[in-house]
Design a protein around this motif. Structure first.
Motif, PDB file in Angstrom:
ATOM      1  N   SER A 187       0.036  -7.844   1.731  1.00  0.00           N
ATOM      2  CA  SER A 187       1.281  -7.087   1.913  1.00  0.00           C
ATOM      3  C   SER A 187       1.644  -6.975   3.392  1.00  0.00           C
ATOM      4  N   TYR A 188       0.648  -6.849   4.268  1.00  0.00           N
ATOM      5  CA  TYR A 188       0.936  -6.704   5.696  1.00  0.00           C
ATOM      6  C   TYR A 188       1.648  -7.946   6.241  1.00  0.00           C
ATOM      7  N   ASP A 189       1.353  -9.113   5.640  1.00  0.00           N
ATOM      8  CA  ASP A 189       1.981 -10.352   6.119  1.00  0.00           C
ATOM      9  C   ASP A 189       3.414 -10.527   5.610  1.00  0.00           C
ATOM     10  N   ILE A 190       3.704 -10.004   4.395  1.00  0.00           N
ATOM     11  CA  ILE A 190       4.982 -10.379   3.765  1.00  0.00           C
ATOM     12  C   ILE A 190       6.034  -9.269   3.830  1.00  0.00           C
ATOM     13  N   LEU A 191       5.621  -7.993   3.878  1.00  0.00           N
ATOM     14  CA  LEU A 191       6.636  -6.926   3.848  1.00  0.00           C
ATOM     15  C   LEU A 191       7.473  -6.958   5.126  1.00  0.00           C
ATOM     16  N   GLY A 192       8.802  -6.922   4.972  1.00  0.00           N
ATOM     17  CA  GLY A 192       9.703  -6.970   6.121  1.00  0.00           C
ATOM     18  C   GLY A 192       9.607  -8.273   6.877  1.00  0.00           C
ATOM     19  N   ASN A 193       9.262  -9.355   6.177  1.00  0.00           N
ATOM     20  CA  ASN A 193       8.966 -10.590   6.893  1.00  0.00           C
ATOM     21  C   ASN A 193       9.391 -11.815   6.081  1.00  0.00           C
ATOM     22  N   VAL A 194       9.416 -12.981   6.738  1.00  0.00           N
ATOM     23  CA  VAL A 194       9.625 -14.268   6.081  1.00  0.00           C
ATOM     24  C   VAL A 194       8.573 -15.210   6.641  1.00  0.00           C
ATOM     25  N   ILE A 195       7.862 -15.898   5.767  1.00  0.00           N
ATOM     26  CA  ILE A 195       6.799 -16.802   6.229  1.00  0.00           C
ATOM     27  C   ILE A 195       7.273 -18.244   6.045  1.00  0.00           C
ATOM     28  N   PRO A 196       7.464 -18.988   7.132  1.00  0.00           N
ATOM     29  CA  PRO A 196       8.085 -20.315   7.023  1.00  0.00           C
ATOM     30  C   PRO A 196       7.085 -21.426   6.715  1.00  0.00           C
ATOM     31  N   PHE A 197       6.086 -21.140   5.889  1.00  0.00           N
ATOM     32  CA  PHE A 197       5.098 -22.169   5.555  1.00  0.00           C
ATOM     33  C   PHE A 197       4.431 -21.829   4.228  1.00  0.00           C
ATOM     34  N   ILE A 198       4.456 -22.789   3.295  1.00  0.00           N
ATOM     35  CA  ILE A 198       3.692 -22.668   2.046  1.00  0.00           C
ATOM     36  C   ILE A 198       2.947 -23.985   1.913  1.00  0.00           C
ATOM     37  N   SER A 199       1.654 -23.901   1.982  1.00  0.00           N
ATOM     38  CA  SER A 199       0.845 -25.121   2.088  1.00  0.00           C
ATOM     39  C   SER A 199       1.132 -26.123   0.964  1.00  0.00           C
TER      40      SER A 199
END
Ligand code: NAP
Length: 349
Positions: A187-199
């Motif tokens: 949750s700390y990585d994704i909340l309020g965030n966008v992650i530009p990589f999905i392996s």
């Protein structure tokens, strides 16, 4: 169908496994009688091995079922697989060798030349590869796969554009957290965030799309010539993958031609009235701010794909948004529709 046939679920405790159990509850053709998972869960009561993570209660009786060992030869002939990809390659092959028909969500066998990678509205004829699979592999059973969750929605939207000489496609995805399984992204990585990589995701979209849209022959599939470039992101959405798509078309259709092509799109599942087939696979939404995952991912039980915001593209020709439910149309629902098609066409006899 006079009587439902027994089916098993491999990986029944996972995110997609739970969606299988939810969709199979009350299914007119299939009754889940065998639920299997890893050694961690084996022998436990389902309710103790897996916390139920879908909205609403677990189907009646499921929490008290005992989770079985995922041993080839055990369980019914037809098994749905929601196995983790780290084990699916070998385990699914061993189940097929033991005589099971494996209808899988995992990526491992999708690009095998003699394994159908099915989206039944788009390429039902690719089931013909199973003849080649029998000859080439010598398994007593079969393996059929469904695509990566983002690819399912993309190919459904692109299929009706083949008639306009589809040449190139740029796609950027905004993918829900349920697509990463459980516990998935912290949750700390994704909340309020966008992650530009999905392996591995971009490569899967780029290769699987061309196989699905391609032409099946006895020995394999001739890939569709469309050039696909994918960028994938993980966003703080629970269910529903959104995709921003631009296409280049050799023909010169007008907006109305494209819209009509989306709305008129139907496939064999609709013709055969398969139980999980949405009456209209593609829904064009007129509102300028749709589709949205919270409101549109669940349309037709999550089996319909929504399209909106069709407009000219200054770089390619046309651009639009696509949205689908990743664990239903993109996973468990896709596999169940594949199995319905196989049953209707005699592949499970
Ligand atoms: P998940 O929540 O991590 O579940 C994985 C399942 O595999 C669990 O039931 C787990 O059992 C089981 N498993 C792991 N190792 C095993 C072993 N050695 N033997 C038997 N079972 C084993 O993953 P998921 O999101 O449901 O995804 C399942 C598959 O579907 C993956 O291949 C994934 O890539 C694919 N997929 C997922 C989505 C999506 O939207 N989530 C969409 C399309 C395709 P335990 O609980 O006992 O560990």
């Amino acid at each position: 169908m006079s009587r439902a046939i027994e089916v098993g679920v491999l990986g029944a405790t996972g995110m997609v496994g739970q969606q299988f159990l939810a969709l199979l509850a009350g299914h007119p053709w299939f009754t889940p009688t065998w639920l299997a998972a890893s050694e961690r869960s084996e022998g436990k009561r389902y309710g103790d091995a897996a916390a139920w993570r879908l909205a609403g209660p677990a189907p009646e009786g499921v929490p008290d079922r005992v989770v079985e060992s995922a041993t080839p030869g055990m369980g019914p002939k037809l098994v749905f697989s929601a196995l983790d990809a780290s084990v699916a390659g070998d385990l699914e092959r061993e189940f097929a060798e033991a005589g099971h028909v494996v209808v899988s969500n995992a990526r491992n066998h999708r690009m095998d030349a003699v394994v159908p990678l099915l989206v039944p509205e788009v390429n039902a004829d690719h089931l013909a590869l199973l003849e080649g699979q029998r000859a080439a592999r010598g398994w007593k059973g079969l393996i059929v796969t469904n695509p990566n969750c983002s690819t399912v929605m993309l190919t459904m939207a692109l299929a009706p554009l083949r008639q306009f000489d589809l040449r190139a496609c740029l796609v950027t995805t905004l993918q829900a957290v349920s697509g990463a399984g459980y516990p998935g992204v912290p949750s700390y990585d994704i909340l309020g965030n966008v992650i530009p990589f999905i392996s591995g995701e971009e490569e899967k979209i780029e290769s699987e799309t061309r196989k699905i849209l391609g032409a099946a022959e006895a020995a394999g599939v001739t890939l569709h010539p469309v050039a696909v470039s994918a960028s994938t992101t993980r966003v703080p959405v629970i269910d529903g993958h959104t995709e921003s798509v631009s296409v280049s078309l050799g023909a010169r259709p007008q907006a109305e031609d494209l819209r009509q092509a989306f709305e008129a799109f139907r496939g064999l599942p609709q013709e055969l009235e398969l139980p999980s087939a949405p009456p209209r696979p593609l829904l064009y939404l007129d509102a300028p701010n749709r589709p949205q995952p919270r409101f549109d991912a669940g349309r037709d039980g999550g089996m319909a794909v929504s399209i909106g915001r069709l407009r000219p593209c200054r770089v390619l020709d046309w651009k639009f948004f696509v949205l689908g439910h990743n664990t239903v149309r993109g996973a468990a629902g896709a596999a169940i529709l594949n199995a319905e098609l196989m049953l209707a066409q005699g592949w499970l006899d």
